[in-house]
Write a protein that holds these residues in place. Structure first.
Motif, PDB file in Angstrom:
ATOM      1  N   GLN A   1       0.852  -1.188   0.000  1.00 36.82           N
ATOM      2  CA  GLN A   1       0.000   0.000   0.000  1.00 36.82           C
ATOM      3  C   GLN A   1       0.886   1.235   0.000  1.00 36.82           C
ATOM      4  O   GLN A   1       1.649   1.475   0.944  1.00 36.82           O
ATOM      5  CB  GLN A   1      -0.920  -0.007   1.227  1.00 36.82           C
ATOM      6  N   ILE A   2       0.775   2.032  -1.062  1.00 36.29           N
ATOM      7  CA  ILE A   2       1.579   3.239  -1.210  1.00 36.29           C
ATOM      8  C   ILE A   2       0.649   4.431  -1.412  1.00 36.29           C
ATOM      9  O   ILE A   2      -0.231   4.391  -2.276  1.00 36.29           O
ATOM     10  CB  ILE A   2       2.542   3.130  -2.412  1.00 36.29           C
ATOM     11  N   GLY A   3       0.835   5.458  -0.606  1.00 35.04           N
ATOM     12  CA  GLY A   3       0.125   6.708  -0.809  1.00 35.04           C
ATOM     13  C   GLY A   3       1.006   7.671  -1.575  1.00 35.04           C
ATOM     14  O   GLY A   3       2.204   7.803  -1.283  1.00 35.04           O
TER      15      GLY A   3
ATOM     16  N   GLY B   1       6.327  16.260  -4.841  1.00 34.90           N
ATOM     17  CA  GLY B   1       5.302  15.768  -3.929  1.00 34.90           C
ATOM     18  C   GLY B   1       5.905  14.832  -2.904  1.00 34.90           C
ATOM     19  O   GLY B   1       7.033  15.031  -2.442  1.00 34.90           O
ATOM     20  N   SER B   2       5.160  13.780  -2.584  1.00 31.29           N
ATOM     21  CA  SER B   2       5.630  12.836  -1.565  1.00 31.29           C
ATOM     22  C   SER B   2       5.005  11.470  -1.796  1.00 31.29           C
ATOM     23  O   SER B   2       3.941  11.346  -2.413  1.00 31.29           O
ATOM     24  CB  SER B   2       5.284  13.340  -0.162  1.00 31.29           C
ATOM     25  N   VAL B   3       5.687  10.442  -1.272  1.00 38.37           N
ATOM     26  CA  VAL B   3       5.141   9.081  -1.241  1.00 38.37           C
ATOM     27  C   VAL B   3       5.197   8.606   0.204  1.00 38.37           C
ATOM     28  O   VAL B   3       6.098   8.955   0.965  1.00 38.37           O
ATOM     29  CB  VAL B   3       5.925   8.114  -2.154  1.00 38.37           C
ATOM     30  N   THR B   4       4.199   7.795   0.585  1.00 32.95           N
ATOM     31  CA  THR B   4       4.099   7.295   1.957  1.00 32.95           C
ATOM     32  C   THR B   4       3.856   5.799   1.935  1.00 32.95           C
ATOM     33  O   THR B   4       3.046   5.307   1.142  1.00 32.95           O
ATOM     34  CB  THR B   4       2.945   7.989   2.701  1.00 32.95           C
ATOM     35  N   ASN B   5       4.568   5.100   2.795  1.00 31.27           N
ATOM     36  CA  ASN B   5       4.338   3.668   2.963  1.00 31.27           C
ATOM     37  C   ASN B   5       3.207   3.501   3.971  1.00 31.27           C
ATOM     38  O   ASN B   5       3.406   3.636   5.168  1.00 31.27           O
ATOM     39  CB  ASN B   5       5.610   2.977   3.461  1.00 31.27           C
TER      40      ASN B   5
ATOM     41  N   THR C   1       7.380 -26.423   2.900  1.00 30.59           N
ATOM     42  CA  THR C   1       8.830 -26.450   3.027  1.00 30.59           C
ATOM     43  C   THR C   1       9.336 -25.044   3.328  1.00 30.59           C
ATOM     44  O   THR C   1       8.836 -24.056   2.773  1.00 30.59           O
ATOM     45  CB  THR C   1       9.472 -26.969   1.730  1.00 30.59           C
ATOM     46  N   ARG C   2      10.316 -24.968   4.213  1.00 28.51           N
ATOM     47  CA  ARG C   2      10.890 -23.672   4.555  1.00 28.51           C
ATOM     48  C   ARG C   2      11.371 -22.967   3.286  1.00 28.51           C
ATOM     49  O   ARG C   2      12.090 -23.544   2.468  1.00 28.51           O
ATOM     50  CB  ARG C   2      12.061 -23.847   5.519  1.00 28.51           C
ATOM     51  N   THR C   3      10.933 -21.731   3.132  1.00 23.92           N
ATOM     52  CA  THR C   3      11.236 -20.973   1.923  1.00 23.92           C
ATOM     53  C   THR C   3      11.924 -19.672   2.284  1.00 23.92           C
ATOM     54  O   THR C   3      11.470 -18.932   3.157  1.00 23.92           O
ATOM     55  CB  THR C   3       9.948 -20.676   1.135  1.00 23.92           C
ATOM     56  N   ARG C   4      13.027 -19.405   1.636  1.00 25.74           N
ATOM     57  CA  ARG C   4      13.708 -18.125   1.777  1.00 25.74           C
ATOM     58  C   ARG C   4      13.488 -17.317   0.505  1.00 25.74           C
ATOM     59  O   ARG C   4      13.404 -17.877  -0.594  1.00 25.74           O
ATOM     60  CB  ARG C   4      15.207 -18.316   2.002  1.00 25.74           C
ATOM     61  N   GLY C   5      13.404 -16.018   0.632  1.00 30.21           N
ATOM     62  CA  GLY C   5      13.209 -15.220  -0.563  1.00 30.21           C
ATOM     63  C   GLY C   5      13.036 -13.753  -0.263  1.00 30.21           C
ATOM     64  O   GLY C   5      13.050 -13.309   0.894  1.00 30.21           O
ATOM     65  N   GLU C   6      12.868 -12.997  -1.334  1.00 28.43           N
ATOM     66  CA  GLU C   6      12.606 -11.566  -1.252  1.00 28.43           C
ATOM     67  C   GLU C   6      11.562 -11.204  -2.294  1.00 28.43           C
ATOM     68  O   GLU C   6      11.360 -11.931  -3.279  1.00 28.43           O
ATOM     69  CB  GLU C   6      13.886 -10.759  -1.483  1.00 28.43           C
ATOM     70  N   THR C   7      10.922 -10.069  -2.066  1.00 25.05           N
ATOM     71  CA  THR C   7       9.869  -9.614  -2.965  1.00 25.05           C
ATOM     72  C   THR C   7      10.209  -8.228  -3.489  1.00 25.05           C
ATOM     73  O   THR C   7      10.583  -7.335  -2.714  1.00 25.05           O
ATOM     74  CB  THR C   7       8.515  -9.574  -2.249  1.00 25.05           C
ATOM     75  N   LEU C   8      10.087  -8.074  -4.793  1.00 23.02           N
ATOM     76  CA  LEU C   8      10.292  -6.796  -5.460  1.00 23.02           C
ATOM     77  C   LEU C   8       8.933  -6.235  -5.866  1.00 23.02           C
ATOM     78  O   LEU C   8       8.142  -6.926  -6.504  1.00 23.02           O
ATOM     79  CB  LEU C   8      11.175  -6.973  -6.698  1.00 23.02           C
ATOM     80  N   TYR C   9       8.673  -4.989  -5.486  1.00 21.69           N
ATOM     81  CA  TYR C   9       7.408  -4.338  -5.823  1.00 21.69           C
ATOM     82  C   TYR C   9       7.657  -3.275  -6.890  1.00 21.69           C
ATOM     83  O   TYR C   9       8.549  -2.428  -6.756  1.00 21.69           O
ATOM     84  CB  TYR C   9       6.789  -3.685  -4.584  1.00 21.69           C
ATOM     85  N   ILE C  10       6.863  -3.349  -7.961  1.00 25.40           N
ATOM     86  CA  ILE C  10       6.899  -2.352  -9.031  1.00 25.40           C
ATOM     87  C   ILE C  10       5.523  -1.699  -9.053  1.00 25.40           C
ATOM     88  O   ILE C  10       4.543  -2.296  -9.510  1.00 25.40           O
ATOM     89  CB  ILE C  10       7.236  -2.999 -10.385  1.00 25.40           C
ATOM     90  N   VAL C  11       5.446  -0.494  -8.521  1.00 34.12           N
ATOM     91  CA  VAL C  11       4.158   0.164  -8.290  1.00 34.12           C
ATOM     92  C   VAL C  11       4.041   1.375  -9.208  1.00 34.12           C
ATOM     93  O   VAL C  11       4.824   2.333  -9.100  1.00 34.12           O
ATOM     94  CB  VAL C  11       4.024   0.607  -6.818  1.00 34.12           C
TER      95      VAL C  11
END
Length: 628
Positions: free
Chosen positions: A489-491, A503-507, A613-623
Motif C-alpha cells: 500500500q503506497i500513498g 510531492g511525496s510518497v508514503t508507505n 517447506t521452509r522458503t527463503r526469498g525476497e519480494t520486489l514491488y513495481i508500483v
C-alpha cells in the motif's frame, strides 16, 4: 475335411463379435478450440487458452488431457477431471506454446480415447494485437497498417462472449480489446477479468451508438463518462483537429453520438468529448461516443485511432524470461545454498592425506615390521579418506530440500489487485524425486525445457508437478504467475510541474520497504529505506539519465543481488520487449511514474510432497504511481 470346416465356422463366429466390439466408437466425444478467437491465434511464451468440450455417453470416467508443444516435447501440460456418465463439460486448459503445432491427447482410465494435432496461428511480434468484440469483422481493419510508433500495424483478433476467458493472465498476449457490441451478456467473472487486465496495463476501447448499448450498460461504472441519449448531426471537426486531417465530413456527413458527462478523474481527448479516457490502474479505458464502425470510410481513421490508443510498453516478466537461458533467480543469488569448504580446510585435508598415505603410513608399517601389509592398508586408507570426504560434502549440503524465491509484484498505488510473478528455485541435496504442488489459481512452467521430461498437471484443486527428478546438488527454477490482492500500500501525492515531479510518497502498508526509488523513464530519485508510516519527499527532474547508475543498494547481506535483478528486468528485457527500441539505456517501459522497492516478505508458492517447506526469498514491488 468336415472337422476343418467346423473349426473355421467356430473361429469366424468367435472373432466377429470381438471385431465388432473393437470397432465400437468411444462413448467420449471431444471438441477443441484454441486461442482467444478459437482459431489458434497465439503469441509465443504467453499463456494460450485451450477450450475443450467433453461429453460422456458411457459409464463414469476419469479423463486426462495432455498438451504437448511440438517444439518443447519434453514439457507436457495436462488437465485431469472426472466425467460422470451423461455429463457434458467445458474446461479451459491454459498452456504455453512456442511453435505452430501441438498434440492434444485424452486418456480415460489409462486408455487413449482422443488424439489430434492442433495447428496454430502465430501473432507477429512487431504488431499490436487488438481483440475485437463485434459481429462485423471489418471494424477497425484500417489499423492493420496504422503507425503506432515503435511498431507498425495491428493484427485484429475476432472475439466472442462465449470464448471470452475469465482469467486475466490469459489476456496478456492482447494489447487492446475493442468492444463495438456485445451479442450476449458477459458473466461477472469475464467482466472482472477484463477490468483486472486493464488495471495491469491493458487498453479497453468501448464504442457507443445504438449497437453499443449492451457494452455501455456492462461497463457503466468504469467508463470515463456517464452516457446520455443519442443525438444526431454531431460536428466532426474535433476529430479532424485531433490528428490535423480534414475531409471527414465528406465521408461521414452526419455523426450520431451519445451526449456524455465527464467523470472527475477522466479527461476528454477531443474538445467536444466525443472521445474520452480514464486511467484505471496501469491501463486505461477509452470511450468513443459513436459507433466504432462509423469512421471506416475516412482515410484518416487509422491515424486517429493510433493517436487515441497511444499504446505504451508493458512489463511482461513471465513471457520475457520463460524458456530463456537467463535464469533470473539463480544468477542473482547473493548467498550460497550451502557452505563450501574453505581453501585452508581443503589444503589441510590434502596435506593430511599426503602425510598419512605417504611417510606416516610407511613409518608405522616399518616399525611393525609388516611392510607387506601395504597392499591392504593403502587401499583401505584411500577408502577411509574417500568416505570422510563424502561425509564432509554430505554434511555441508545437508539433507533438507531448499526453496528460494524471487517474487515480483506489479500493481498500482490505488489498485486492489496485483499480478505476481514468482521465480521459485528448488535445491535438492541428494538425487531424489519430488511432487510439487501449488494453488490452482497459479499458472506454472519450468524456467527452461532442457531439464528432462517434466509435466504440470492441473485439476480443480491444485497444480501439480509429479515425479520431478533432481540430481544431487541440482537447482531447478520454476515460474509461477498469479493474480490476486495487492499486498503493498503506497500513498502518493505527486504533481507534474513543468518537466519535474514534486510531492511525496508514503508507505501506508504494514511492512518496511528497502532500496526504494522513484523512477520516471530513465530518471531516478533514491529514497532507501521506507518503514511503515514513513513519508519521503519527491523532487524528480528529467534529463538525469541516472536510473541504475546512481544508487546504493543495501543488498550486501541480502539473499538476492538487487542490482543484478533490476539490470536484468530493465536492461536485458529491452532486447525482448517488442515495444522498446534496442540499444536504449535502461528505463521504465512507459511514461508513468513508478516506485520500486524490496521487502523480505515472502509467501511460499510450492509445497513439496504435500508438506510446506521452509522458503527463503525476497519480494520486489513495481508500483505504478500515476500518469504524467
Amino acid at each position: 475335411m468336415r472337422a476343418r470346416l467346423y473349426l473355421i465356422v467356430i473361429l469366424v463366429l468367435t472373432l466377429v463379435p470381438i471385431s465388432a466390439a473393437a470397432q465400437q466408437p468411444s462413448p467420449i466425444s471431444i471438441t477443441v478450440q484454441v486461442g482467444l478467437d478459437g482459431e489458434g491465434s497465439f503469441r509465443p511464451k504467453y499463456w494460450v487458452p485451450v477450450f475443450v468440450t467433453l461429453a460422456n455417453d458411457g459409464p463414469d470416467q476419469q479423463i486426462k488431457l495432455e498438451w504437448r508443444d511440438q517444439n518443447t516435447g519434453s514439457f507436457t501440460q495436462s488437465y485431469v477431471l472426472d466425467l460422470p456418465g451423461g455429463a457434458r463439460k467445458q474446461i479451459v486448459l491454459p498452456v504455453i506454446q512456442t511453435s505452430r503445432s501441438a498434440i492434444l491427447t485424452a486418456t480415460a482410465n489409462g486408455v487413449q480415447v482422443f488424439r489430434e494435432r492442433i495447428f496454430l496461428k502465430q501473432l507477429p511480434d512487431d504488431q499490436i494485437a487488438i481483440g475485437l468484440l463485434s459481429t462485423d469483422p471489418t471494424v477497425l481493419s484500417s489499423l492493420t497498417i496504422a503507425d503506432f510508433g515503435a511498431t507498425r500495424g495491428a493484427t485484429i483478433i475476432p472475439l466472442t462472449p462465449a470464448l471470452l476467458v475469465d482469467t486475466p493472465l490469459l489476456l496478456t498476449a492482447i494489447d487492446v480489446i475493442a468492444v463495438r457490441e456485445l451479442t450476449a451478456e458477459l458473466r461477472p467473472e469475464q467482466r472482472e477479468a477484463l477490468i483486472t487486465w486493464v488495471q495491469q496495463g491493458g487498453t479497453l476501447l468501448i464504442g457507443g451508438g445504438a449497437v453499443g448499448e449492451t457494452a455501455i450498460r456492462t461497463f457503466a461504472d468504469v467508463l470515463p463518462v456517464t452516457v446520455g441519449p443519442l443525438q444526431g448531426n454531431w460536428p466532426v471537426n474535433a476529430l479532424e483537429q485531433l490528428i490535423g486531417l480534414s475531409g471527414l465530413s465528406n465521408s461521414v456527413p452526419q455523426l450520431t453520438a451519445h451526449t456524455v458527462t465527464l467523470r472527475a478523474n477522466a479527461h476528454a481527448l477531443t474538445n467536444d468529448t466525443l472521445i474520452s479516457q480514464m486511467e484505471l490502474g496501469a491501463g486505461k479505458i477509452i470511450f468513443a461516443a459513436f459507433d466504432l464502425a462509423t469512421l471506416r470510410a475516412w482515410p484518416g481513421e487509422a491515424k486517429l485511432w493510433a493517436k487515441v490508443l497511444a499504446l505504451q510498453p508493458r512489463i511482461d516478466i513471465g513471457a520475457t524470461f520463460r524458456f530463456s537461458f537467463n535464469d533470473l533467480l539463480q544468477s542473482s543469488l547473493n548467498q550460497p545454498l550451502f557452505e563450501l569448504p574453505s581453501t585452508m580446510a581443503m589444503l589441510g585435508l590434502i596435506s593430511l592425506y599426503i602425510i598419512v598415505i605417504g611417510p606416516l603410513h610407511f613409518f608405522i608399517l616399518r616399525q611393525l615390521r609388516r611392510l607387506e601389509w601395504a597392499w591392504l592398508t593403502t587401499p583401505l586408507l584411500i577408502v577411509i579418506f574417500l568416505l570422510g570426504t563424502y561425509g564432509m560434502s554430505f554434511a555441508l549440503r545437508g539433507t533438507q530440500t531448499q526453496i528460494v524465491q524471487l517474487t515480483i509484484v506489479q500493481t498500482t498505488a490505488k489498485s486492489e489487485t496485483a499480478i505476481t510473478t514468482t521465480f521459485a528455485g528448488i535445491f535438492s541435496p541428494q538425487r531424489s524425486r519430488y511432487t510439487l504442488t501449488v494453488t490452482d489459481t497459479a499458472f506454472v512452467t519450468p524456467m527452461r525445457t532442457d531439464v528432462g521430461l517434466v509435466e504440470t498437471q492441473r485439476d480443480d484443486n491444485a497444480v501439480t508437478i509429479p515425479d520431478l527428478q533432481l540430481d544431487a546438488s541440482a537447482f531447478q527454477t520454476w515460474i509461477a504467475e498469479e493474480g490476486g490482492p495487492n499486498p503493498v500500500q503506497i500513498g502518493a501525492q505527486i504533481t507534474r510541474e513543468g518537466q519535474a515531479w514534486n510531492g511525496s510518497v508514503t508507505n501506508i502498508g504494514e511492512f518496511p520497504l528497502r532500496d526504494v526509488m522513484v523512477v520516471w523513464q530513465n530518471n531516478m530519485q533514491w529514497i532507501g529505506d521506507l518503514p511503515p508510516g514513513a513519508e519521503a519527499k519527491i523532487t524528480l527532474n528529467p534529463n538525469q539519465g541516472n536510473f541504475l547508475r546512481e544508487f546504493i543498494p543495501n543488498d550486501q547481506n541480502s539473499l538476492l543481488n538487487h542490482t543484478f535483478v533490476l539490470e536484468n528486468l530493465f536492461w536485458y528485457s529491452q532486447t525482448t520487449n517488442r515495444f522498446t527500441p534496442p540499444n536504449e539505456p535502461p528505463s521504465m517501459p512507459d511514461t508513468r511514474l513508478y516506485l520500486i522497492g524490496w521487502s523480505e516478505q515472502v509467501t511460499p508458492v510450492f509445497q513439496i510432497d504435500g508438506v510446506a517447506t521452509r522458503t527463503r526469498g525476497e519480494t520486489l514491488y513495481i508500483v505504478a504511481l500515476q500518469q504524467p
